[in-house]
Design an enzyme around this catalytic site. Structure first.
Site, mmCIF file in Angstrom:
data_model
loop_
_atom_site.group_PDB
_atom_site.id
_atom_site.type_symbol
_atom_site.label_atom_id
_atom_site.label_comp_id
_atom_site.label_asym_id
_atom_site.label_seq_id
_atom_site.Cartn_x
_atom_site.Cartn_y
_atom_site.Cartn_z
ATOM 1 C CB ALA A 180 -0.921 0.107 1.234
ATOM 2 C CG ASN A 181 0.919 4.210 -2.498
ATOM 3 O OD1 ASN A 181 0.985 3.098 -2.864
ATOM 4 N ND2 ASN A 181 1.101 5.393 -3.258
#
Ligand code: CTP
Ligand code: CA
Length: 227
Positions: A33-34
């Site tokens: 994920a970011n």
């Protein structure tokens, strides 16, 4: 108490906002994920609703409450986010504030990957995710919204990268956002943004994410009303 202006300047306008990160599963217990709090996207959805818009917020996994007066569609991955946005079209305005993972995991395991003594670590193969902003900006068959707004979070060459994104993605505005170390904005409550469109650059002073959202919603209302 927040009240939506049912007679506000965005009455009758359909808006879609993406927010938060996406999670790309490696296996049932792990993901890529970011970083994204979802604060800015959620605040934009709330601000549009306060001006009377009918808002669908398509949100990745976040730890903040749903904004008032907004329909929330919860998703995990980028593909799910794109599907959520597609299902909410047609819309008059789409704002893509999500920090979408650029790649998904091509060799996602259906069972948890186990460590085996002496075995090398697993190799994660990546495949590109769909670009939601570009897909919406280039939508055909009358599905292209009147106004499409993207974000560009950059750590260097902010304005050059943002102008490049505006051209490449085919959106109408890019909200460029300095997330370099020292800008003091990432994950926090303040933001320093420049709104870039075909006419030039509109640089706003540092302000809270709620204030950025309110000003952006006003700018959107002005354009949609032809001001
Ligand atoms: N975006 C999107 N779907 C993606 C990637 C990005 O909708 N798969 C949107 C973001 O929500 C944002 C804009 O595109 O509004 C710019 O995202 P950004 O990550 O800055 O741009 P990229 O084109 O992915 O370029 P890079 O990450 O290499 O800077
Ligand atoms: Ca990206």
């Amino acid at each position: 108490i927040e009240t939506s202006l049912s007679d506000g300047p965005l009455k009758g306008v359909r808006a879609v906002v993406t927010s938060g990160p996406t999670h790309e599963a490696i296996d049932p217990v792990r993901y890529i994920a970011n970083h994204s709090s979802g604060k800015q996207g959620h605040a934009i959805a709330a601000a549009l609703a306060r001006l009377g818009a009918e808002v669908t917020l398509v949100s990745g996994p976040v730890h903040i409450p749903d904004p008032a007066g907004v329909r929330v569609v919860r998703v995990d991955s980028a593909v799910e986010m794109l599907n959520g946005v597609r299902a909410a079209l047609p819309a008059d305005v789409v704002v893509c504030a999500a920090a979408v993972a650029d790649w998904t995991v091509a060799n996602r395991a259906t069972e948890k990957r186990k460590k085996k003594v002496g075995a090398p670590p697993p190799v994660i193969e990546l495949a590109p995710n769909p670009d939601i902003l570009m897909t919406v900006s280039k939508a055909e068959g009358g599905l292209r919204p009147r106004l499409v707004v993207g974000f560009a979070a950059e750590t260097e060459a902010l304005l050059d990268n943002a102008r490049d994104k505006l051209a490449r993605k085919g959106c109408d505005w890019i909200v460029a956002n300095d997330v370099s170390e020292g800008s003091g904005t990432f994950g926090g409550d303040a933001n320093l943004v420049h709104v870039i469109d075909a006419d030039g650059i509109d640089s706003w002073p540092r302000m809270g994410k709620d204030a950025v959202a309110a000003r952006l919603a006003e700018r959107i209302a002005n354009v949609l009303r032809g001001l």
